[in-house]
Design a protein around this motif. Structure first.
Motif, short mmCIF file in Angstrom:
data_model
loop_
_atom_site.label_atom_id
_atom_site.label_comp_id
_atom_site.label_asym_id
_atom_site.label_seq_id
_atom_site.Cartn_x
_atom_site.Cartn_y
_atom_site.Cartn_z
N VAL A 1 54.44 -40.03 17.33
CA VAL A 1 54.31 -41.16 18.99
C VAL A 1 55.75 -42.06 18.99
N VAL A 2 55.83 -41.68 19.83
CA VAL A 2 56.72 -42.13 20.74
C VAL A 2 56.63 -43.21 21.93
N LEU A 3 56.83 -44.55 22.50
CA LEU A 3 56.99 -45.34 22.98
C LEU A 3 57.45 -45.00 23.54
N ILE A 4 57.88 -45.55 25.18
CA ILE A 4 58.81 -45.15 25.73
C ILE A 4 58.50 -46.66 27.03
N HIS A 5 59.86 -47.69 27.23
CA HIS A 5 59.14 -48.91 27.52
C HIS A 5 61.13 -49.68 28.17
N ASP A 6 60.77 -50.22 28.70
CA ASP A 6 61.83 -50.98 30.27
C ASP A 6 61.72 -51.95 29.57
N GLY A 7 63.39 -52.33 28.63
CA GLY A 7 63.79 -53.15 28.48
C GLY A 7 63.71 -54.16 29.55
N ALA A 8 63.38 -53.89 30.22
CA ALA A 8 63.30 -55.61 31.72
C ALA A 8 62.03 -55.54 31.84
N ARG A 9 60.94 -55.21 30.99
CA ARG A 9 59.54 -55.42 31.01
C ARG A 9 59.06 -56.52 30.09
N PRO A 10 58.63 -57.81 29.56
CA PRO A 10 58.54 -58.58 28.51
C PRO A 10 57.55 -58.55 28.48
N PHE A 11 56.90 -59.09 29.13
CA PHE A 11 55.40 -59.12 28.53
C PHE A 11 53.78 -58.55 29.00
N VAL A 12 54.09 -57.90 28.38
CA VAL A 12 53.45 -56.61 27.49
C VAL A 12 52.30 -56.52 26.08
N ARG A 13 51.38 -56.71 25.96
CA ARG A 13 50.93 -57.65 25.38
C ARG A 13 50.43 -56.34 23.67
N LEU A 14 50.17 -56.95 22.78
CA LEU A 14 50.29 -55.86 21.42
C LEU A 14 48.98 -55.26 21.25
N SER A 15 47.62 -55.42 21.83
CA SER A 15 46.61 -54.55 22.26
C SER A 15 46.57 -53.65 23.32
N GLN A 16 47.85 -53.86 24.04
CA GLN A 16 48.07 -52.46 25.03
C GLN A 16 48.94 -50.71 24.12
N LEU A 17 50.23 -51.83 23.81
CA LEU A 17 50.72 -51.26 23.02
C LEU A 17 49.99 -50.31 21.83
N HIS A 18 48.55 -50.59 21.08
CA HIS A 18 48.12 -50.19 20.35
C HIS A 18 46.61 -49.49 21.14
N GLU A 19 46.57 -49.61 22.15
CA GLU A 19 46.53 -48.52 23.20
C GLU A 19 46.77 -47.81 23.28
N VAL A 20 48.03 -47.49 24.20
CA VAL A 20 49.18 -46.40 24.68
C VAL A 20 48.85 -45.27 23.65
N ALA A 21 48.99 -46.26 22.38
CA ALA A 21 49.96 -45.77 20.87
C ALA A 21 48.51 -44.72 20.45
N GLU A 22 47.64 -45.22 20.61
CA GLU A 22 46.36 -44.19 19.96
C GLU A 22 46.24 -43.07 20.92
N ALA A 23 46.19 -43.53 22.16
CA ALA A 23 45.99 -41.96 23.37
C ALA A 23 47.02 -41.44 22.97
N ALA A 24 48.84 -41.18 22.48
CA ALA A 24 49.04 -40.35 22.90
C ALA A 24 49.15 -39.28 21.35
N GLN A 25 48.47 -40.03 20.89
CA GLN A 25 48.56 -39.13 19.79
C GLN A 25 47.97 -37.47 20.18
N THR A 26 47.50 -37.10 20.95
CA THR A 26 47.04 -35.99 21.53
C THR A 26 47.94 -35.71 23.11
N THR A 27 48.18 -36.52 23.98
CA THR A 27 48.17 -36.36 25.27
C THR A 27 49.38 -37.96 26.02
N GLY A 28 50.00 -36.82 26.88
CA GLY A 28 50.45 -38.65 27.43
C GLY A 28 49.71 -39.14 27.62
N ALA A 29 49.77 -40.87 28.05
CA ALA A 29 49.12 -41.88 28.38
C ALA A 29 50.10 -42.79 28.49
#
Length: 226
Positions: free
Chosen positions: A98-126
């Motif tokens: 899985v790869v996450l693509i993230h704006d360098g100018a978006r500094p306030f993402v939360r750890l729980s959100q990183l995990h949610e999109v990473a888990e969803a992206a095992q089978t599809t885009g998220a």
């Protein structure tokens, strides 16, 4: 646990910010924006590699301000457009997973959100996204054409997450076809793939205009991102 790499386009000039330098070098509470952003991923044990697409002339600066980061960082040469930078970054990550693509100018993402999109992206885009709160007007020549129902409208954020092999192949196909997407999810959609929406957070703003710096400072006075 879903191990992932993250690609951050960081070669932009930030014209809308009105700065005479890369906006990622601007300070929020005494720390460059890009440092806040990279640290958000460096704190995540699921993240095993960070890829920054930068301008070569800024490489030394990035390496100096990010020298304390223990997560491996790879630097690639970014392009004139964001899509070119992302494509270059995708070719610097492992072929599987899985790869996450993230704006360098978006500094306030939360750890729980990183995990949610990473888990969803095992089978599809998220992607992360938030519902539109305001009334939306379609305007032409300064006149309202219609009021757009907002019930189904969401504002896309990052990170956007995908199976590595799929999104890299799609980026390569888009280059060949001269297709430019508004974001990486739009390219995934163009290829006929499904994208899942994960509810995001309204604090996950992108530093785009001078006003956003004020909002960012306000967020940092209320929440602990250190």
């Amino acid at each position: 646990m879903v191990r992932y790499s993250v690609v951050m386009p960081a070669a932009g000039q930030g014209k809308r910010m009105g700065a005479n330098e890369n906006k990622l070098r601007l300070a929020l509470c005494g720390k460059p924006i890009i440092v806040w952003t990279v640290e958000a991923f460096a704190r995540d044990p699921w993240c095993y590699k960070i890829v920054l697409a930068i301008r070569p002339e800024e490489a030394q600066w990035f390496k100096s301000v990010l020298g304390h980061i223990t997560t491996p960082i790879a630097y690639v040469t970014g392009g004139k457009e964001r899509q070119e930078s992302v494509r270059a970054g995708l070719h610097a990550v492992d072929a599987d997973g899985v790869v996450l693509i993230h704006d360098g100018a978006r500094p306030f993402v939360r750890l729980s959100q990183l995990h949610e999109v990473a888990e969803a992206a095992q089978t599809t885009g998220a992607i992360l996204a938030v519902p539109v709160k305001d009334t939306v007007k379609q305007v032409a020549a300064g006149t309202i054409q219609q009021t757009v129902p907002r019930e189904t409208l969401w504002l896309a954020q990052t990170p956007q997450a995908f199976p590595v092999a799929e999104i890299r192949a799609i980026h390569d196909q888009a280059k060949t076809a001269h297709v430019v997407g508004t974001d990486d999810a739009s390219l995934f959609e163009w290829a006929g793939k499904e994208v899942t929406v994960i509810p995001g957070n309204y604090h996950n703003i992108k530093m785009t205009t001078p006003e956003d710096l004020l909002f960012g400072e306000a967020i940092l006075t209320k929440e602990d991102y250190r």
